[in-house]
Design a protein around this motif. Structure first.
Motif, short mmCIF file in Angstrom:
data_model
loop_
_atom_site.label_atom_id
_atom_site.label_comp_id
_atom_site.label_asym_id
_atom_site.label_seq_id
_atom_site.Cartn_x
_atom_site.Cartn_y
_atom_site.Cartn_z
N HIS A 153 29.70 8.22 99.44
CA HIS A 153 31.17 8.46 98.79
C HIS A 153 30.99 8.68 97.34
CE1 HIS A 153 35.39 8.20 98.83
NE2 HIS A 153 35.50 7.14 98.31
N ASP B 265 50.29 8.96 89.07
CA ASP B 265 50.93 9.52 90.22
C ASP B 265 51.98 10.51 89.90
OD1 ASP B 265 49.23 8.55 92.24
OD2 ASP B 265 50.55 6.89 92.82
N GLN C 191 31.49 12.61 94.86
CA GLN C 191 32.38 12.57 93.93
C GLN C 191 31.77 12.91 92.68
OE1 GLN C 191 35.88 9.61 93.92
NE2 GLN C 191 34.62 8.60 95.16
N MET D 115 38.74 16.21 96.31
CA MET D 115 39.31 14.87 96.22
C MET D 115 40.85 14.89 96.67
SD MET D 115 38.37 13.59 92.44
CE MET D 115 36.54 13.78 91.73
N SER D 116 40.94 13.48 97.22
CA SER D 116 42.38 13.35 98.00
C SER D 116 43.25 12.68 96.71
CB SER D 116 42.38 12.07 98.84
OG SER D 116 42.03 11.09 98.32
N PRO D 117 44.34 12.92 96.96
CA PRO D 117 45.60 12.47 95.58
C PRO D 117 45.16 11.20 95.21
CG PRO D 117 46.71 13.61 97.26
CD PRO D 117 45.39 13.37 98.16
N ALA D 118 44.83 10.35 96.13
CA ALA D 118 44.26 8.95 95.60
C ALA D 118 43.08 8.99 94.88
CB ALA D 118 44.30 7.90 96.89
N GLU D 119 41.93 9.74 95.21
CA GLU D 119 40.55 9.70 94.68
C GLU D 119 40.84 10.42 93.21
OE1 GLU D 119 37.80 10.14 98.66
OE2 GLU D 119 38.80 12.03 97.62
N ARG E 293 34.15 19.48 100.34
CA ARG E 293 35.11 18.50 100.20
C ARG E 293 36.00 18.43 99.07
NH1 ARG E 293 34.11 12.18 101.58
NH2 ARG E 293 36.20 11.45 101.31
N THR F 123 35.39 20.41 93.98
CA THR F 123 34.92 20.27 95.59
C THR F 123 33.45 20.14 95.50
OG1 THR F 123 34.53 22.93 95.69
CG2 THR F 123 36.57 22.11 96.56
#
Length: 457
Positions: A103, A221, A107, A254-258, A252, A246
């Motif tokens: 993980h 946010d 990133q 990043m998600s919004p939270a990441e 992959r 990516t």
């Protein structure tokens, strides 16, 4: 504060007097709540390896080859300690600063382009603008004594906001300042349950606010949502790069939270550590007027009266050495902790899964076997000829190995640009009775502030 003198008769800058005996669990907790540096035993400044702990066994290492083993060769079995992750996650979430294993790895790969040489060159003008603005603020003080640590925080905050957001979205400075101060004085403080070795699932009273969404999360946010509507900057800034990043191996994103967690981490950590390096460097130069004169002569020869730019860096080697020496004496992250995930051997000492491995960087940087006159301020330790033969893992202000700080080059460029700009224009002088004291909760801060007079030259 009376200053000690070295074996060569040189005055020594402020330091922490280590305990001459090992502290028990209660003593460690009480001392650590006040200053983590005071828990590092005197033996750590001249021994290679130490062991201890009853409830949670620990091994403390100050030997460069063993440090390379932990931080590089077998890095996979020595992730950041559970206690460290517990401290950082409330502020940064599951960012690359707290994640481990696959993980963390993806990133890191995804964010790497944001710190490429080309991307760093694009950041340099923001650093020059911030140095110019800082210089103007100091000039308005007219030489009156002032605490320059908040001034360095403001300067590096200007840089991180410009670099991360291109100045396009509004960052609530007061909110960020409150978040950092609240974090340092509550969440980042040592919890007795950590000292006693309680399992991670046991709630920590001082960290209950980690369960709720922070104000800063909401602010970040909102910034991300606004950017999605507005589109990327030209050239792209750090937020743009993270939103489009990516993993080159998997594709992959990043998600919004990441994205939020990593932007939070860069905003919080990206200016705090550089501000500390600059603050200590300014105080050390005021402490050593001869070194300050040498650094000023270099800056004025390269810059005249203008602000430094990226193109000037090669002409400012002594300024860089000053920053490096400041981070040797006062490393922003002065104590690291890892949790062993597999059995190992460190210098003949067995390590079992679950044991803690402590890396006291403050002691490593002042180790009697690694540094000549280790408590003295001497920037020329970092001259090329002086560094020949020095083990890479004897000096770790940014960590080392695969998890070396991703912003290392960014921070050094920023620090040299700001420091040289100020030195070319100002003389910095100590104020009697106002010397700082090194105190660590999560980072090593100058307790009492960095109170100096800045006089135009």
């Amino acid at each position: 504060m009376a200053l000690d003198t070295s074996s060569r008769g040189r005055a020594l800058p402020p330091r922490v007097n280590p305990p001459t005996r090992r502290l028990n669990a209660l003593e460690t907790f009480l001392v650590a709540r006040r200053n983590l540096l005071e828990t590092i035993p005197e033996a750590a400044f001249h021994e290679r390896v130490m062991t201890g702990g009853r409830l949670t066994p620990w091994t403390m290492i100050m030997d460069p080859p063993l440090l390379e083993h932990v931080l590089k060769t077998r890095e996979a079995i020595y992730p950041k300690s559970d206690a460290t992750r517990r401290v950082l996650k409330p502020a940064e979430g599951e960012s690359m600063f707290t994640a481990h294993g696959s993980h963390w790895r993806w990133q890191r790969r995804a964010a790497a382009p944001a710190f490429s040489p080309r991307a760093l060159s694009a950041c340099a003008p923001a650093m020059t603008r911030a140095a110019e603005a800082c210089s103007a603020r100091l000039a308005r003080r007219g030489g009156a004594p002032a605490d320059l640590h908040p001034e360095m925080v403001s300067t590096t905050f200007d840089v991180i906001c410009d670099v991360a957001l291109s100045g396009r979205e509004t960052v609530d400075r007061a909110l960020v300042s409150r978040t950092i101060d609240r974090f340092m004085e509550s969440v980042a403080r040592v919890d007795p349950l950590d000292v006693l070795g309680a399992p991670e699932y046991v709630p920590r009273p001082t960290r209950l606010f980690a369960r709720r969404r922070t104000e800063m999360d909401g602010m970040v946010d909102r910034i991300i949502r606004a950017r999605r509507k507005r589109g990327p900057a030209d050239p792209p800034d750090l937020l743009d790069l993270m939103m489009t990043a990516t993993d080159p191996q998997t594709g992959r994103a990043m998600s919004p939270a990441e994205i939020r967690n990593n932007l939070n981490a860069f905003i919080l950590a990206g200016h705090e550590t550089t501000a500390l390096a600059l603050s200590w460097a300014l105080w050390l130069l005021a402490f050593d007027p001869a070194a300050q004169t040498r650094a000023r002569d270099e800056a004025q020869a390269a810059l005249g009266d203008r602000a430094a730019t990226e193109a000037d860096l090669s002409a400012l080697p002594f300024a860089r050495r000053v920053i490096e020496e400041a981070m040797r004496l006062y490393p922003p992250a002065a104590l690291l902790a890892r949790t062993a995930k597999a059995a190992d051997d460190l210098g003949g000492e067995p390590v079992a899964p679950g044991d803690m491995v402590l890396i006291p960087i403050y002691a490593l940087h002042r180790h009697r076997a690694l540094w000549d006159d280790p408590d003295a301020f001497d920037p020329d330790r970092f001259a090329p000829e002086a560094a020949v033969g020095r083990h890479r893992y004897a000096y770790l202000p940014f960590g080392a190995g695969p998890r070396v700080c991703i912003g290392l080059a960014f921070a050094m460029m920023e620090a040299v640009i700001v420091l040289s700009t100020l030195l070319a224009r100002f003389r910095f002088e100590r104020v009697v009775g106002r010397d700082p004291h090194p105190r660590m909760t999560l980072t090593l801060r100058p307790e009492g502030g960095v109170v100096l007079r800045a006089t135009r030259v």
